[in-house]
Design an enzyme around this catalytic site. Structure first.
Site, PDB file in Angstrom:
ATOM      1  CB  SER A  13      -1.074   0.073   1.257  1.00 21.72           C
ATOM      2  OG  SER A  13      -0.106  -0.090   2.429  1.00 21.72           O
ATOM      3  N   GLY A  14       2.002   1.311   0.375  1.00 24.91           N
ATOM      4  CA  GLY A  14       2.978   2.354   0.233  1.00 24.91           C
ATOM      5  C   GLY A  14       3.231   2.685   1.530  1.00 24.91           C
ATOM      6  N   GLY A  15       2.885   1.744   2.729  1.00 19.31           N
ATOM      7  CA  GLY A  15       3.047   1.995   4.243  1.00 19.31           C
ATOM      8  C   GLY A  15       4.106   1.027   4.706  1.00 19.31           C
ATOM      9  CG  ASP A  17       2.054  -1.888   9.243  1.00 23.77           C
ATOM     10  OD1 ASP A  17       2.943  -2.022  10.063  1.00 23.77           O
ATOM     11  OD2 ASP A  17       1.109  -1.204   9.382  1.00 23.77           O
ATOM     12  CB  CYS A 101     -11.520  -1.876   0.686  1.00 28.41           C
ATOM     13  SG  CYS A 101     -10.182  -1.810  -0.208  1.00 28.41           S
ATOM     14  CB  CYS A 198      -8.186   5.666   1.434  1.00 25.07           C
ATOM     15  SG  CYS A 198      -9.198   4.576   0.331  1.00 25.07           S
TER      16      CYS A 198
END
Length: 346
Positions: A13-15, A17, A101, A198
């Site tokens: 996701s770009g995070g 974690d 989601c 988001c």
């Protein structure tokens, strides 16, 4: 999933974690491919839908020397997540878009795509754990870091999904995740978390929903039906809300009911919110329903404190009265740290 090296698609996701999830799987010897989902084409300043997040995921994949691709699921996201979110608020319900989601996109369309491309498993950065019990059945457990546990939003996963799902960071605390990312020099190591929806800019929910569904002004009434104010639309309210009701009554008042058909918001005291039961729709279980006699840990918010109750058919019976669960919210059922399943409050 066997212990042999597997071909794993990691949803990045770009995070931090999901970055560390990819790193852990790579270092364990798996054949890892990173995938970032393009989900939202509109304005966004948070979450996993911005161009900056896609770029962060791409850069982390390059640092880890793994392939990286972007899948465009914007049409599916709009029809399966955004549209139901708008419809729910317009109907006086309180949806959880992250749950939808996960259900429809990450463990729906993405799993389908992974299967079609020949991957053995899909991995995400969720703080939860998948284990196999002595009978060989999959269990879904809370993450080690109780403050970051995300099992609640994965309640819909059953045996077919869990058999192809890896959750590497569920065994770590958030601090350990960040430490691991820092050791590897990943650009997401200190990246802040996003706590907002988001696909909506901060503080803009009511405008977003009204722009798509239209606004219906109506009355704010007290428990006896006396009109005590007016509002611009039920999309701005949720059951249990106290602040922002726009009415000065001299004492604390909560939203105890919403009637979308008549655009009426009903206020009451906190005691008016208390219920002994909640009806649940769309029940899903990790491995079959619990017996009605079994005491469960009932959780009605992502990071809420569980309380004791039992499941009787489609009714959750609370051991002690609890504030009413807003229709549309998830009611998750646990046995200690083990998630048994759950559904949506009717």
């Amino acid at each position: 999933m066997s212990s042999r090296p597997t071909h794993v698609m990691v949803a990045m996701s770009g995070g931090v974690d999901s970055s560390v999830a990819a790193a852990l799987l790579r270092d364990a010897g798996h054949d890892v491919t990173g995938v970032t989902l393009k989900l939202w084409g509109g304005e966004s300043d948070s979450g996993c839908c911005s161009a900056a997040d896609v770029e962060d995921a791409r850069r982390v994949a390059a640092q880890l020397d793994i392939p990286h691709y972007v899948f465009n699921f914007t049409d599916d996201f709009d029809s399966r997540v955004v549209a139901p979110y708008v419809d729910a608020y317009a109907g006086g319900r309180t949806p959880n878009p992250c749950v939808e989601c996960n259900r429809s996109i990450k463990f729906g369309r993405l799993l389908e795509r992974a299967d079609a491309l020949g991957f053995d498993a899909v991995a995400t950065g969720h703080h939860a754990r998948v284990r196999r019990d002595p009978a060989g059945r999959r269990q879904l457990l809370r993450g080690v870091d109780a403050a970051k546990d995300q099992s609640y939003v994965l309640y819909m996963l059953g045996q077919p999904e869990l058999d192809r799902t890896l959750l590497p960071v569920g065994e770590l605390t958030k601090a350990q995740v960040r430490e691991h990312a820092a050791r590897l020099g990943l650009r997401t190591a200190a990246k802040p978390e996003s706590m907002d929806v988001c696909f909506i800019t901060r503080g803009n929910r009511e405008e977003f929903v009204s722009a798509r569904a239209g606004a219906r002004p109506g009355a704010v009434v007290d428990g006896d039906g006396t009109v005590v104010g007016r509002h611009d639309g039920v999309t701005g309210f949720t059951i249990g809300q106290r602040r922002g009701v726009g009415v000065a009554t001299g004492e604390r008042r909560y939203v105890v009911d919403l009637d979308a058909a008549t655009a009426t918001v009903v206020l009451g005291r906190r005691d008016d919110l208390l219920r002994d039961t909640a009806e649940v729709r769309d029940l899903r279980f990790v491995d079959g329903p619990p017996a009605p006699s079994v005491q469960l840990d009932v959780q009605v918010r992502a990071h809420g404190r569980p309380f004791p109750g039992r499941l009787d058919g489609i009714t959750v019976r609370f051991e002690r009265p609890q504030p009413r669960v807003a229709p549309g919210q998830v009611i998750a059922l646990y046995d200690g740290d083990t998630l048994l399943g759950g559904g949506i409050a009717a």
